[in-house]
Enzyme design. Structure first.
Site, short mmCIF file in Angstrom:
data_model
loop_
_atom_site.label_atom_id
_atom_site.label_comp_id
_atom_site.label_asym_id
_atom_site.label_seq_id
_atom_site.Cartn_x
_atom_site.Cartn_y
_atom_site.Cartn_z
N ARG A 164 0.92 -1.35 0.23
CA ARG A 164 0.22 -0.10 0.10
C ARG A 164 0.85 1.45 0.00
NH1 ARG A 164 -2.03 -3.74 -1.08
NH2 ARG A 164 -4.07 -4.81 -0.03
N SER A 246 -10.73 -0.39 3.16
CA SER A 246 -9.95 -0.73 4.37
C SER A 246 -9.28 0.56 4.95
CB SER A 246 -9.06 -1.78 4.08
OG SER A 246 -9.83 -2.96 3.63
N GLU A 342 -4.56 3.96 6.08
CA GLU A 342 -4.29 3.94 4.60
C GLU A 342 -4.66 5.15 3.94
OE1 GLU A 342 -5.77 0.92 2.20
OE2 GLU A 342 -5.26 -0.79 3.44
#
Length: 346
Positions: A164, A246, A342
């Site tokens: 990520r 998420s 994130e």
């Protein structure tokens, strides 16, 4: 080039948070950025690149000039015996692009179906799901320097992909560093889809779907349908319930740390990684701390998946951030693990 003023951004962030852009320019090609940089009034203005808005938390009106990326287009660059290379404009909706590839018999991205956001944002976050990440299918991208207007191309190594993560999420620490956060706008992305196609079915949810269906050799379209069904059953539709997917990265720990946690929490969900580390399921950690279904103001933790924070209606960015920090504190106090968000807080 048209500069719009006081533009509502609620429809342009998947959390559905109410905010405005003081100034906004819609970027539909290289020339729009170059015209902006040639404009004496805006050339030196701080800028904020906005793609699909699926990975941001807005905590107020956006003061920098917003560059809303809306570059269209999909084309086949190369269709050879070993791979097909397909290029898409940075403004193309990611799920629509995945669907297009399958509609045109170019499999390889089906595990990444139904991920919100745009094509241009996909390498920034190195999006991934069900055993496949963008870096596994990435060929190259074109970007434009927001200081000079020069267009340049980056390959996989130059993008510095990680979990990520990419070069586009980092600000250079010193002159010469390659961090491109705030320095570049992605224009087009190319993906290499290998031949022959082979399904990636290692994740438990997909293995379960295969067993339930009795299909041992699924087609790419079947894998796509399974992924869409799994995601729809676990994750809320941002058009119905605002969210950024998420919210936290799955943390990685050493085997020794994992053994220590298992000794206290035998049921913890964990996955051994090729580099010897162990990935822990952030959703399990959050759920174990009792956060599933709870709220701070109008921001809450989704009842079906603790990894997802949602806007229950009228949530502010401050409420989302407060909730996220409270979750981080709970997980650290119980497990000694720091969860990393994130989304980018703006």
């Amino acid at each position: 080039m048209i500069v719009e003023h006081n533009v509502p951004l609620q429809a342009h962030n998947s959390f559905g948070i109410v905010a405005k852009a003081r100034e906004l320019v819609r970027v539909r090609g290289d020339a729009d950025v170059q015209a902006l940089l040639a404009d004496g009034e805006h050339a030196q203005t701080p800028k904020f690149v906005l793609g699909g808005g699926s990975n941001i938390v807005l905590t107020g009106d956006v003061k920098p000039l917003v560059l809303k990326v809306e570059i269209p287009g999909i084309r086949v660059v190369e269709d050879g015996p070993r791979a097909t290379v397909i290029e898409a404009g940075a403004g193309v909706n990611w799920h629509d692009f995945v669907t297009w590839t399958l509609d045109h018999d170019f499999p390889g991205l089906e595990n990444l179906a139904l991920i919100p956001g745009s094509v241009g944002a996909s390498p920034v976050q190195n999006v991934g799901a069900y055993g496949v990440e963008v870096q596994d299918r990435f060929e190259s991208l074109d970007a434009i320097d927001l200081a000079t207007g020069d267009v340049f191309t980056l390959g996989p190594a130059q993008c510095a992909f990680d979990y990520r993560d990419s070069v586009f999420k980092h600000t250079p620490a010193k002159p010469g560093d390659m961090g491109l956060c705030g320095r570049a706008l992605i224009l087009r992305v190319r993906f290499r889809l290998p031949k022959p196609w082979r399904p990636v079915l290692g994740y438990m949810d997909l293995a379960r779907r295969r067993a339930e269906s009795g299909v041992q050799d699924p087609t790419a379209r079947q894998v796509y349908d399974w992924v869409c069904a799994i995601r729809a059953s676990k994750l809320p539709d941002p058009r119905v319930l605002g969210n950024a997917g998420s919210f936290f990265k799955n943390p990685t720990v050493t085997p020794e740390q994992c053994h220590d946690i298992i000794a206290r929490e035998p049921n913890i969900v964990h996955y051994p990684m090729p580099d010897g580390t162990v990935k822990l399921a952030a959703g399990w950690l959050i759920d174990a701390c009792g956060w599933k279904g709870k709220s701070v103001g109008k921001a809450g933790v989704y009842e079906k998946q603790a990894l997802v924070l949602v806007n229950r209606g009228g949530a502010t960015g401050g409420e989302v951030v407060t909730l996220a920090r409270a979750i981080q504190t709970s997980v650290y106090e119980r497990f000694g693990i720091r969860l990393e968000p994130e989304p980018v807080v703006v």
